[in-house]
Design a protein around this motif. Structure first.
Motif, PDB file in Angstrom:
ATOM      1  N   GLY A 184      -8.869  31.492  91.558  1.00  5.69           N
ATOM      2  CA  GLY A 184      -7.647  30.450  91.068  1.00  5.69           C
ATOM      3  C   GLY A 184      -6.407  30.525  91.963  1.00  5.69           C
ATOM      4  O   GLY A 184      -6.469  31.274  92.918  1.00  5.69           O
ATOM      5  N   GLU A 185      -5.586  29.735  91.775  1.00  4.31           N
ATOM      6  CA  GLU A 185      -4.284  29.364  92.642  1.00  4.31           C
ATOM      7  C   GLU A 185      -2.970  29.421  91.930  1.00  4.31           C
ATOM      8  O   GLU A 185      -3.120  28.709  90.811  1.00  4.31           O
ATOM      9  CB  GLU A 185      -4.438  28.145  93.294  1.00  4.31           C
ATOM     10  CG  GLU A 185      -3.349  27.810  94.377  1.00  4.31           C
ATOM     11  CD  GLU A 185      -3.584  26.650  95.083  1.00  4.31           C
ATOM     12  OE1 GLU A 185      -4.247  26.665  96.415  1.00  4.31           O
ATOM     13  OE2 GLU A 185      -3.419  25.484  94.633  1.00  4.31           O
ATOM     14  N   ILE A 186      -1.810  29.938  92.468  1.00  4.57           N
ATOM     15  CA  ILE A 186      -0.596  29.988  91.632  1.00  4.57           C
ATOM     16  C   ILE A 186       0.026  29.335  93.052  1.00  4.57           C
ATOM     17  O   ILE A 186       0.239  29.714  93.982  1.00  4.57           O
ATOM     18  CB  ILE A 186       0.018  31.117  91.317  1.00  4.57           C
ATOM     19  CG1 ILE A 186      -1.018  31.987  90.277  1.00  4.57           C
ATOM     20  CG2 ILE A 186       1.309  31.306  90.949  1.00  4.57           C
ATOM     21  CD1 ILE A 186      -0.539  33.361  90.091  1.00  4.57           C
ATOM     22  N   ARG A 187       0.909  28.248  92.250  1.00  8.23           N
ATOM     23  CA  ARG A 187       2.080  27.541  93.408  1.00  8.23           C
ATOM     24  C   ARG A 187       3.139  27.843  92.783  1.00  8.23           C
ATOM     25  O   ARG A 187       3.378  27.800  91.454  1.00  8.23           O
ATOM     26  CB  ARG A 187       1.831  26.269  93.480  1.00  8.23           C
ATOM     27  CG  ARG A 187       0.655  25.714  94.716  1.00  8.23           C
ATOM     28  CD  ARG A 187       0.185  24.200  94.783  1.00  8.23           C
ATOM     29  NE  ARG A 187      -0.563  24.105  95.616  1.00  8.23           N
ATOM     30  CZ  ARG A 187      -0.403  23.793  96.858  1.00  8.23           C
ATOM     31  NH1 ARG A 187       0.676  23.946  97.236  1.00  8.23           N
ATOM     32  NH2 ARG A 187      -1.459  23.504  97.688  1.00  8.23           N
ATOM     33  N   LEU A 188       4.355  28.207  93.431  1.00  7.47           N
ATOM     34  CA  LEU A 188       5.584  28.226  92.981  1.00  7.47           C
ATOM     35  C   LEU A 188       6.645  27.328  93.680  1.00  7.47           C
ATOM     36  O   LEU A 188       6.528  27.376  94.784  1.00  7.47           O
ATOM     37  CB  LEU A 188       6.082  29.606  93.321  1.00  7.47           C
ATOM     38  CG  LEU A 188       5.640  31.021  92.624  1.00  7.47           C
ATOM     39  CD1 LEU A 188       4.331  31.289  93.147  1.00  7.47           C
ATOM     40  CD2 LEU A 188       6.505  31.939  92.641  1.00  7.47           C
ATOM     41  N   ASN A 248      -6.894  27.366  87.130  1.00 14.91           N
ATOM     42  CA  ASN A 248      -8.158  28.065  87.087  1.00 14.91           C
ATOM     43  C   ASN A 248      -7.840  29.487  87.320  1.00 14.91           C
ATOM     44  O   ASN A 248      -8.807  30.345  88.152  1.00 14.91           O
ATOM     45  CB  ASN A 248      -9.180  27.663  87.879  1.00 14.91           C
ATOM     46  CG  ASN A 248      -9.663  26.231  87.479  1.00 14.91           C
ATOM     47  OD1 ASN A 248      -9.334  25.777  86.285  1.00 14.91           O
ATOM     48  ND2 ASN A 248      -9.852  25.407  88.574  1.00 14.91           N
ATOM     49  N   LEU A 249      -7.065  30.127  86.981  1.00 19.79           N
ATOM     50  CA  LEU A 249      -6.878  31.779  87.183  1.00 19.79           C
ATOM     51  C   LEU A 249      -7.514  32.802  86.446  1.00 19.79           C
ATOM     52  O   LEU A 249      -7.708  32.575  85.234  1.00 19.79           O
ATOM     53  CB  LEU A 249      -4.974  31.862  86.909  1.00 19.79           C
ATOM     54  CG  LEU A 249      -4.698  33.082  87.556  1.00 19.79           C
ATOM     55  CD1 LEU A 249      -4.505  32.533  88.955  1.00 19.79           C
ATOM     56  CD2 LEU A 249      -3.038  33.407  87.327  1.00 19.79           C
ATOM     57  N   SER A 250      -8.175  33.649  87.133  1.00 15.13           N
ATOM     58  CA  SER A 250      -9.078  34.805  86.653  1.00 15.13           C
ATOM     59  C   SER A 250      -8.664  35.967  87.356  1.00 15.13           C
ATOM     60  O   SER A 250      -8.202  35.925  88.371  1.00 15.13           O
ATOM     61  CB  SER A 250     -10.397  34.518  86.964  1.00 15.13           C
ATOM     62  OG  SER A 250     -10.896  33.200  86.271  1.00 15.13           O
ATOM     63  N   PHE A 251      -8.853  36.924  86.348  1.00 16.39           N
ATOM     64  CA  PHE A 251      -8.480  38.204  86.985  1.00 16.39           C
ATOM     65  C   PHE A 251      -9.476  39.233  86.183  1.00 16.39           C
ATOM     66  O   PHE A 251      -9.582  39.406  85.176  1.00 16.39           O
ATOM     67  CB  PHE A 251      -6.883  38.787  86.422  1.00 16.39           C
ATOM     68  CG  PHE A 251      -6.694  40.213  87.023  1.00 16.39           C
ATOM     69  CD1 PHE A 251      -6.376  40.235  88.399  1.00 16.39           C
ATOM     70  CD2 PHE A 251      -6.723  41.223  85.988  1.00 16.39           C
ATOM     71  CE1 PHE A 251      -5.937  41.467  88.958  1.00 16.39           C
ATOM     72  CE2 PHE A 251      -6.179  42.326  86.813  1.00 16.39           C
ATOM     73  CZ  PHE A 251      -5.796  42.504  88.259  1.00 16.39           C
TER      74      PHE A 251
END
Length: 256
Positions: free
Chosen positions: A64-68, A14-17
């Protein structure tokens, strides 16, 4: 394609910018697994580079969230696992005072820290990266004197020097002739198949790479994931979605 690891390299939810109230990217979700070969296309201004910069922690998402590799972005420290070649990286000043080998050695700094001494392992990785990009014979040349295609391979060798798990390239073919582009794509494909390096790159040249890529991400504020790129060019909504700035450079590698 069989995905070997359950934990994705990138897990985006759910990434937004937004910038000054204007939505650049909206509600984007996807996973990228080890060994994948993915192209990103989309119109200028559609948010492709912004997405890459968020994956690299260079821009902060509005939401939103980013996992690496299973870790939240803020907790991730192993950046040497990600090789990045930014847009226009190969457009260096012709008087830039560095040799090809100097540039590739810079890629080891991410792995060992700027003040650490150069080890035998460093030397081997630099040699290996130059070998993979077919630039060993250029090692003592000044990088500013090389052709666009040669410089492009130098910048990728620099990214490879840290032994990354994934290589991210933002429009790597800027200022490079078609023959060099086709050689470049075959080198990328070889890295993916033989070294199992995950490849993620932004391109306009969708015709060139359609034979090799596993998945296609179309980014135009939202994301459309195409899992069968060979059918992509016959999609009726492709031109409407993508815009008019795609260059369909057909791949002639199978022709004699």
């Amino acid at each position: 394609m069989q995905l070997k690891f359950k934990v994705p390299i990138f897990d985006v939810v759910n990434l937004s910018f937004q910038v000054r109230g204007q939505s650049i990217l909206s509600n984007i979700s996807f996973k990228i697994f080890e060994g994948e070969y993915i192209a990103i296309i989309g119109p200028n201004g559609g948010g492709k580079t912004t997405l890459i910069r968020m994956l690299l922690g260079l821009e902060k998402p509005t939401s939103g969230e980013i996992r690496l590799f299973g870790k939240k972005l803020k907790d991730f420290k192993e950046w040497y696992k990600i090789g990045y070649v930014p847009q226009r990286a190969s457009l260096v000043d012709e008087n830039f005072p560095a040799t090809v080998e100097d540039i590739v050695k810079m890629g080891r700094i991410a792995k060992r820290g700027i003040f650490a001494g150069s080890s035998q392992k460093d030397k081997e990785q630099v040699e290996d990266a130059m070998l993979k990009m077919d630039i060993l014979h250029l090692r003592d040349k000044m990088v500013g004197k090389l052709s666009g295609g040669q410089r492009q391979r130098v910048m990728i060798a620099r990214a490879l020097a840290s032994s990354p798990k994934i290589l991210i390239l933002d429009e790597p073919n800027t200022g490079v002739d078609v023959k060099s582009q086709q050689r470049f794509y075959s080198l990328l494909s070889k890295l993916n198949k033989e070294e199992n390096i995950t490849i993620l790159f932004i391109t306009h040249d969708i015709g060139v790479i359609v034979d090799d890529i596993g998945r296609l991400f179309t980014i135009n504020q939202k994301a459309i994931i195409c899992n069968d790129p060979k059918k992509m060019l016959s999609c009726d909504d492709m031109s409407e979605l993508y815009g008019t700035d795609a260059h369909l450079l057909h791949n002639h590698k199978h022709e004699h």
